[in-house]
Design a protein around this motif. Sequence first.
Motif, PDB file in Angstrom:
ATOM      1  N   ASP A  17      30.578  26.407  52.472  1.00 30.21           N
ATOM      2  CA  ASP A  17      30.672  27.679  51.349  1.00 30.21           C
ATOM      3  C   ASP A  17      31.720  28.088  51.004  1.00 30.21           C
ATOM      4  N   VAL A  18      32.671  27.349  50.007  1.00 28.50           N
ATOM      5  CA  VAL A  18      33.869  27.779  49.403  1.00 28.50           C
ATOM      6  C   VAL A  18      33.703  28.752  48.636  1.00 28.50           C
ATOM      7  N   LYS A  19      34.589  29.796  48.974  1.00 33.83           N
ATOM      8  CA  LYS A  19      34.781  30.797  48.194  1.00 33.83           C
ATOM      9  C   LYS A  19      35.765  30.871  47.228  1.00 33.83           C
ATOM     10  N   TYR A  20      35.667  31.730  46.006  1.00 29.82           N
ATOM     11  CA  TYR A  20      36.599  31.454  44.894  1.00 29.82           C
ATOM     12  C   TYR A  20      37.723  32.809  45.310  1.00 29.82           C
ATOM     13  N   MET A  21      37.759  32.904  46.546  1.00 28.21           N
ATOM     14  CA  MET A  21      39.217  33.610  46.961  1.00 28.21           C
ATOM     15  C   MET A  21      39.371  33.430  48.310  1.00 28.21           C
ATOM     16  N   SER A  22      40.526  33.286  49.060  1.00 27.29           N
ATOM     17  CA  SER A  22      40.809  33.279  50.310  1.00 27.29           C
ATOM     18  C   SER A  22      41.075  34.713  50.864  1.00 27.29           C
ATOM     19  N   LEU A  23      40.527  35.303  51.738  1.00 22.06           N
ATOM     20  CA  LEU A  23      40.756  36.238  52.586  1.00 22.06           C
ATOM     21  C   LEU A  23      41.528  36.103  53.919  1.00 22.06           C
ATOM     22  N   THR A  24      41.999  34.913  54.117  1.00 22.09           N
ATOM     23  CA  THR A  24      42.609  34.701  55.507  1.00 22.09           C
ATOM     24  C   THR A  24      43.942  35.145  55.303  1.00 22.09           C
ATOM     25  N   SER A  25      44.388  35.797  56.313  1.00 15.72           N
ATOM     26  CA  SER A  25      45.847  36.474  56.300  1.00 15.72           C
ATOM     27  C   SER A  25      46.880  35.113  56.513  1.00 15.72           C
ATOM     28  N   SER A  27      48.051  33.538  53.760  1.00 16.69           N
ATOM     29  CA  SER A  27      47.958  33.082  52.591  1.00 16.69           C
ATOM     30  C   SER A  27      48.824  33.750  51.454  1.00 16.69           C
ATOM     31  N   THR A  28      49.645  32.700  50.682  1.00 18.26           N
ATOM     32  CA  THR A  28      50.444  33.218  49.827  1.00 18.26           C
ATOM     33  C   THR A  28      50.271  32.530  48.403  1.00 18.26           C
ATOM     34  N   TRP A  29      50.346  33.260  47.267  1.00 19.26           N
ATOM     35  CA  TRP A  29      50.429  32.771  45.805  1.00 19.26           C
ATOM     36  C   TRP A  29      51.625  33.155  45.089  1.00 19.26           C
ATOM     37  N   SER A 176      39.989  35.023  32.282  1.00 21.34           N
ATOM     38  CA  SER A 176      40.425  34.651  33.459  1.00 21.34           C
ATOM     39  C   SER A 176      39.839  33.367  34.010  1.00 21.34           C
ATOM     40  N   PHE A 177      40.377  32.353  34.527  1.00 21.12           N
ATOM     41  CA  PHE A 177      39.993  31.120  35.300  1.00 21.12           C
ATOM     42  C   PHE A 177      40.243  31.303  36.848  1.00 21.12           C
ATOM     43  N   TYR A 178      38.998  31.226  37.717  1.00 22.46           N
ATOM     44  CA  TYR A 178      39.235  31.001  38.824  1.00 22.46           C
ATOM     45  C   TYR A 178      38.681  29.888  39.521  1.00 22.46           C
ATOM     46  N   ALA A 179      39.589  29.246  40.715  1.00 26.09           N
ATOM     47  CA  ALA A 179      39.184  28.047  41.165  1.00 26.09           C
ATOM     48  C   ALA A 179      38.792  28.249  42.576  1.00 26.09           C
ATOM     49  N   PRO A 180      37.819  27.330  43.315  1.00 25.25           N
ATOM     50  CA  PRO A 180      37.632  27.659  44.653  1.00 25.25           C
ATOM     51  C   PRO A 180      38.797  27.741  45.680  1.00 25.25           C
ATOM     52  N   LYS A 181      38.734  28.409  46.623  1.00 24.77           N
ATOM     53  CA  LYS A 181      39.866  28.910  47.581  1.00 24.77           C
ATOM     54  C   LYS A 181      41.055  29.512  47.072  1.00 24.77           C
ATOM     55  N   PHE A 182      41.431  29.180  45.859  1.00 24.33           N
ATOM     56  CA  PHE A 182      42.680  29.684  45.321  1.00 24.33           C
ATOM     57  C   PHE A 182      42.414  31.068  44.429  1.00 24.33           C
ATOM     58  N   ASN A 207      50.072  32.842  35.345  1.00 24.70           N
ATOM     59  CA  ASN A 207      49.786  31.317  35.711  1.00 24.70           C
ATOM     60  C   ASN A 207      50.100  31.463  37.271  1.00 24.70           C
ATOM     61  N   LEU A 208      49.189  30.559  37.930  1.00 26.98           N
ATOM     62  CA  LEU A 208      49.461  30.224  39.250  1.00 26.98           C
ATOM     63  C   LEU A 208      50.535  29.076  39.146  1.00 26.98           C
ATOM     64  N   ASN A 209      51.720  29.374  39.830  1.00 24.51           N
ATOM     65  CA  ASN A 209      52.895  28.224  40.028  1.00 24.51           C
ATOM     66  C   ASN A 209      52.359  27.418  41.205  1.00 24.51           C
ATOM     67  N   THR A 210      52.418  28.053  42.456  1.00 26.11           N
ATOM     68  CA  THR A 210      52.145  27.464  43.514  1.00 26.11           C
ATOM     69  C   THR A 210      51.377  28.445  44.466  1.00 26.11           C
ATOM     70  N   ALA A 211      50.805  27.752  45.618  1.00 19.96           N
ATOM     71  CA  ALA A 211      50.166  28.510  46.407  1.00 19.96           C
ATOM     72  C   ALA A 211      50.073  27.941  47.910  1.00 19.96           C
ATOM     73  N   ASP A 212      50.031  28.558  48.990  1.00 22.64           N
ATOM     74  CA  ASP A 212      49.639  28.215  50.337  1.00 22.64           C
ATOM     75  C   ASP A 212      48.761  28.762  50.919  1.00 22.64           C
ATOM     76  N   ILE A 213      47.480  28.360  51.049  1.00 26.51           N
ATOM     77  CA  ILE A 213      46.301  29.007  51.365  1.00 26.51           C
ATOM     78  C   ILE A 213      45.892  28.443  52.651  1.00 26.51           C
ATOM     79  N   LYS A 214      45.923  29.555  53.545  1.00 25.57           N
ATOM     80  CA  LYS A 214      45.423  29.262  55.059  1.00 25.57           C
ATOM     81  C   LYS A 214      44.119  28.806  55.095  1.00 25.57           C
TER      82      LYS A 214
END
Length: 214
Positions: A17-25, A27-29, A176-182, A207-214
């Motif tokens: 179940d991929v969520k449209y937000m990461s709650l993992t500590s 992670s950076t956007w 607003s535009f939301y992507a899974p995980k990001f 705009n989201l430039n880059t992200a590092d999602i844990k």
Amino acid sequence: GWQRDCPNSRRPPAVVDVKYMSLTSGSTWNYELIDILPAITTPFSINSTSNDSTINGKSYHVYSNNSGSGNEYYNITGNEYYNFRKLPLALGGSSVENIYLKDNVAAGDSWSQSYPIMVSGIALNAALTNTITEKGISKTVKGVTYNNVIHVITTIAVSFSGVPLPASALVTDIQSFYAPKFGMIQSINKINFNYSGISSNTNQQTNLNTADIK
């Protein structure tokens, strides 16, 4: 004996179940905020901390924001995504709890929430309606293509003592535009408020430039 040797043989494959937000500590956007007039681009980053905070009886995960706007708070309850954050300055800037996304709602469906707001000393009521306008789309932001994106349009109706303000008092284009995980990959925030001698104008894109999602 075969089934005893292969206990997993009858289990269906696990559904992730991929969520449209990461709650993992950790992670950076990295975002950019573009003010249209005057044309100013301001980079900022959001970092998922290891902290949680209880707000209105819900456990919110805490995110730091290096733009100076304070922490951000997100909660996922089932298919509903909450944030606790400041309203735009054009609407008084008070902090509210907002359901900004429902990932199981069909395109075309919407939900509304209302908040008391104070604009230049005038007590008003703002009703925010979020509508899922598109689901499952692909969207490219800053050269990165995201799939299964959900597109949300937010409209605002403002009333004073129960009487709606004239349509010309508040003109908005909020998307607003939301992507899974990001989570949020792009937002458009245009608010023009002009009522009773009070004028406020916001015209921004994030705009989201880059992200590092844990």
